[in-house]
Design a protein around this motif. Structure first.
Motif, PDB file in Angstrom:
ATOM      1  N   LYS A 203     -80.173 -21.379  20.210  1.00 41.33           N
ATOM      2  CA  LYS A 203     -79.757 -20.065  20.673  1.00 41.33           C
ATOM      3  C   LYS A 203     -80.651 -18.976  20.079  1.00 41.33           C
ATOM      4  N   TYR A 204     -81.253 -18.208  20.979  1.00 37.01           N
ATOM      5  CA  TYR A 204     -82.025 -17.055  20.527  1.00 37.01           C
ATOM      6  C   TYR A 204     -82.120 -16.022  21.644  1.00 37.01           C
ATOM      7  N   GLU A 205     -82.414 -14.789  21.235  1.00 39.34           N
ATOM      8  CA  GLU A 205     -82.597 -13.687  22.185  1.00 39.34           C
ATOM      9  C   GLU A 205     -84.071 -13.554  22.535  1.00 39.34           C
ATOM     10  N   VAL A 206     -84.338 -13.119  23.756  1.00 39.59           N
ATOM     11  CA  VAL A 206     -85.701 -12.908  24.229  1.00 39.59           C
ATOM     12  C   VAL A 206     -85.822 -11.506  24.805  1.00 39.59           C
ATOM     13  N   ILE A 207     -86.812 -10.784  24.373  1.00 44.05           N
ATOM     14  CA  ILE A 207     -87.111  -9.461  24.942  1.00 44.05           C
ATOM     15  C   ILE A 207     -88.580  -9.427  25.329  1.00 44.05           C
ATOM     16  N   ILE A 208     -88.861  -8.893  26.499  1.00 36.30           N
ATOM     17  CA  ILE A 208     -90.238  -8.620  26.913  1.00 36.30           C
ATOM     18  C   ILE A 208     -90.368  -7.114  27.098  1.00 36.30           C
ATOM     19  N   THR A 209     -91.359  -6.528  26.436  1.00 36.76           N
ATOM     20  CA  THR A 209     -91.640  -5.107  26.634  1.00 36.76           C
ATOM     21  C   THR A 209     -93.025  -4.950  27.245  1.00 36.76           C
ATOM     22  N   TYR A 210     -93.201  -3.845  27.924  1.00 39.10           N
ATOM     23  CA  TYR A 210     -94.496  -3.554  28.552  1.00 39.10           C
ATOM     24  C   TYR A 210     -94.831  -2.091  28.298  1.00 39.10           C
ATOM     25  N   ARG A 211     -96.101  -1.849  27.959  1.00 45.34           N
ATOM     26  CA  ARG A 211     -96.545  -0.451  27.826  1.00 45.34           C
ATOM     27  C   ARG A 211     -98.005  -0.349  28.212  1.00 45.34           C
ATOM     28  N   GLU A 212     -98.373   0.857  28.601  1.00 42.62           N
ATOM     29  CA  GLU A 212     -99.764   1.145  28.934  1.00 42.62           C
ATOM     30  C   GLU A 212    -100.288   2.206  27.970  1.00 42.62           C
ATOM     31  N   ASN A 213    -101.519   1.987  27.487  1.00 44.96           N
ATOM     32  CA  ASN A 213    -102.119   2.916  26.534  1.00 44.96           C
ATOM     33  C   ASN A 213    -103.634   2.767  26.624  1.00 44.96           C
ATOM     34  N   LYS A 214    -104.330   3.854  26.866  1.00 42.85           N
ATOM     35  CA  LYS A 214    -105.788   3.818  27.008  1.00 42.85           C
ATOM     36  C   LYS A 214    -106.483   3.342  25.741  1.00 42.85           C
TER      37      LYS A 214
ATOM     38  N   ILE B 266    -105.708   0.809  24.042  1.00 42.15           N
ATOM     39  CA  ILE B 266    -105.731  -0.659  23.973  1.00 42.15           C
ATOM     40  C   ILE B 266    -107.022  -1.143  24.627  1.00 42.15           C
ATOM     41  N   LYS B 267    -107.922  -1.713  23.845  1.00 42.97           N
ATOM     42  CA  LYS B 267    -109.244  -2.114  24.344  1.00 42.97           C
ATOM     43  C   LYS B 267    -109.398  -3.628  24.432  1.00 42.97           C
TER      44      LYS B 267
ATOM     45  N   LYS C 144    -107.207  -4.626  28.614  1.00 41.12           N
ATOM     46  CA  LYS C 144    -107.625  -3.229  28.577  1.00 41.12           C
ATOM     47  C   LYS C 144    -106.554  -2.299  29.147  1.00 41.12           C
ATOM     48  N   GLY C 145    -105.991  -1.471  28.273  1.00 35.87           N
ATOM     49  CA  GLY C 145    -105.021  -0.452  28.674  1.00 35.87           C
ATOM     50  C   GLY C 145    -103.607  -0.942  28.846  1.00 35.87           C
ATOM     51  N   LYS C 146    -103.332  -2.264  28.656  1.00 36.91           N
ATOM     52  CA  LYS C 146    -102.001  -2.810  28.898  1.00 36.91           C
ATOM     53  C   LYS C 146    -101.584  -3.752  27.765  1.00 36.91           C
TER      54      LYS C 146
END
Length: 551
Positions: free
Chosen positions: A95-106, A108-109, A132-134
């Motif tokens: 038993k465990y929790e799963v989270i997926i997050t997403y972000r965009e940022n210039k 990030i290379k 790149k950027g994600k």
């Protein structure tokens, strides 16, 4: 007939089981918008707006609004995670929790797959994947106590490596897989929107499958214009094909009128029968209304069992003990008129049995054997069998069906009534015809005893005393912000709702296109729960209503 996932999917290493997407009411608007574009094909997670995809294990269930609250350890100290969540779920073993997050940022290379955290003390791991950027982050935290982080590390590594940016898997996404992913959502308007917005090429959409899926969903509101257009198109083609033969048969029997009516006829021919079989189209609530009308007359003839194909076998004993149907009873039984049919049967004292078997190599034979077990256990049993489409054919040249096996294995000749095969325009709601009239037609499989022409228009007055059903009207200010949008209005019996909550089956559904703040529905007298949801699965309103005539 049952809609199922492809068998081959079960052989894959990674797959989803009973997956639903999570969407939260707070957080930034961008992540809310991203979540609207989440899809699953039964194997792969895909977001067609972000063009990202990934794979998960089959014991991870993802949740929608209201099903689970987020109590993850990660949010206790880092609330910034919440605004970027696109998926939240829980694994069963371990038993465990799963989270997926997403972000965009210039800023990030780099393109990386990185283990950011392995916290054994707090039993948490974090992985990051970027281009790149994600950036995607995978958060996994133990539920309960684990001996080590080893499984979470291994699972997390496989999940994060499976994720791809700039992914296009639209050709892999099938309509049936999306249907099976979201079919158990309480809000069928949400499921409908998922199918409508599915990233599937129009040319890939199978018309017959489309018809079955959409009519099954929309049958929850037969007043819906879209449902009526689909049914009209289907019925008109079948009606035209059968026009000559049905007109000839109806002209023949008109010379020998039977003034008794359909129900007295069936009561008479079923009197000395041990088994009566009636079928349905799974998208036709009018078939359930007719089945409802048969319950009292068959009860008078000593029938004491109601065997329903659509009732899950592992739920029938729970159903009989509880005395009311629930959404967990079965998929098709969630439709309001099916629920009313089951309530009536229980009220009359029928013992309900689920008899389907979609695991066996020979489903038809397995169904028949399950029905025979009822008689073996109770020799005094008289069974009303309610089946899907062709299962009640006593003879079928292409394939032996359930009724054929039952007749052969039990030595009992059932009374079989088919209300699916013959579609015709008639003035009467129902007409009963002996199958012998159609023996010479190549268009009709006459391997039953009787055909029923059923043109009943679904209405609560058909299943409740007509003088108890009248207009309910209410002005709801919360609808003000939904003008020109579709919302789902559902009405539940309040006693059932208090007991079963989201597992309860409504007596009325209506997809309402909001023009003003007014809701108008015809309902029987009683105390109800009025619930309104939008197309994104958000609960707009939930309140008790008392619907009684003013004295």
């Amino acid at each position: 007939m049952t809609l199922k996932q492809k068998n081959g999917m079960l052989k894959l290493i990674f797959f989803f089981s009973s997956i639903v997407l999570f969407s939260i009411s707070s957080g930034c608007s961008s992540s809310k918008m991203y979540r609207k574009h989440n899809y699953h094909n039964g194997v792969v997670y895909y977001n067609n707006f972000l063009k990202i995809s990934g794979r998960f294990f089959g014991d991870i269930n993802f949740y929608t609004i209201g099903e689970k609250e987020i109590h993850t350890k990660f949010l206790k100290k880092n609330h910034s995670i919440k605004k970027n969540i696109i998926l939240y779920g829980r694994a069963k073993d371990p038993k465990y929790e799963v989270i997926i997050t997403y972000r965009e940022n210039k800023k990030i290379k780099k393109s990386t797959d990185t283990l950011l955290l392995n916290d054994f003390k707090n039993q948490k791991v974090i992985y990051k994947k970027s281009t790149k950027g994600k950036e995607i982050k995978l958060y996994i935290s133990a539920i309960g106590s684990h001996k080590s982080n080893l499984t979470m590390l291994r699972d997390g590594d496989k999940i994060i490596k499976s994720f791809k940016f700039n992914s296009n898997i639209e050709d892999q996404v099938q309509l049936i897989d999306i249907f099976n992913t979201y079919r158990y959502e309480n809000n069928f308007l949400y499921l409908l929107n998922k199918l409508d917005q599915a990233p599937i090429n129009t040319k890939q959409r199978n018309q017959w499958l489309n018809f079955q899926l959409y009519t099954t969903i929309l049958s929850n509101d037969t007043s819906n214009k879209r449902y009526q257009e689909l049914i009209k198109k289907y019925d008109s083609k079948r009606t035209q094909n059968l026009k000559k033969i049905t007109e000839d048969v109806l002209a023949t029997i008109s010379n020998h009128p039977n003034k008794k009516g359909v129900l007295p006829q069936i009561k008479n021919v079923s009197k000395h029968k041990k088994v009566v079989m009636l079928n349905e189209n799974h998208w036709s609530p009018n078939h359930r209304i007719f089945a409802h009308s048969l319950l009292p007359i068959l009860k008078e003839n000593g029938f004491n069992y109601l065997a329903i194909e659509a009732v899950n076998k592992d739920q029938d004993s729970i159903l009989n003990e509880r005395g009311i149907p629930a959404k967990s009873t079965g998929y098709y039984t969630r439709e309001p008129y099916f629920g009313i049919f089951i309530r009536k049967a229980l009220a009359l004292g029928y013992h309900i049995v689920g008899y389907d078997d979609d695991v066996s190599n020979n489903r038809e034979k397995a169904q028949a054997e399950n029905l025979i077990k009822i008689i073996d256990k109770d020799p005094d049993a008289k069974i009303f069998v309610y089946a899907g489409i062709d299962h009640i054919l006593e003879y079928n040249p292409v394939k032996k069906m359930m009724a054929g096996y039952f007749k052969e294995l039990s030595g009992i000749n059932p009374l079989t009534i088919d209300q699916v095969e013959i579609i015709a325009n008639t003035n009467a709601d129902t007409i009963l015809l002996e199958s012998k009239y159609f023996n010479q037609s190549e268009l009709i499989n006459s391997g039953v005893d009787y055909f029923l022409i059923n043109t009943i228009k679904p209405n609560l007055k058909k299943v409740y005393k007509e003088n108890t059903v009248f207009l309910f009207s209410s002005e709801e200010k919360t609808l003000k912000t939904y003008k020109n949008e579709d919302v789902l209005v559902s009405v539940f019996l309040e006693k059932e709702y208090l007991k079963l909550k989201n597992n309860s089956i409504p007596i009325k559904n209506k997809i309402l296109s909001v023009k003003d703040n007014t809701i108008e529905l015809e309902l029987p007298e009683g105390n109800y729960r009025l619930k309104i949801m939008d197309g994104n699965n958000k609960v707009i309103l939930s309140k008790e209503i008392n619907h009684h005539r003013s004295k």
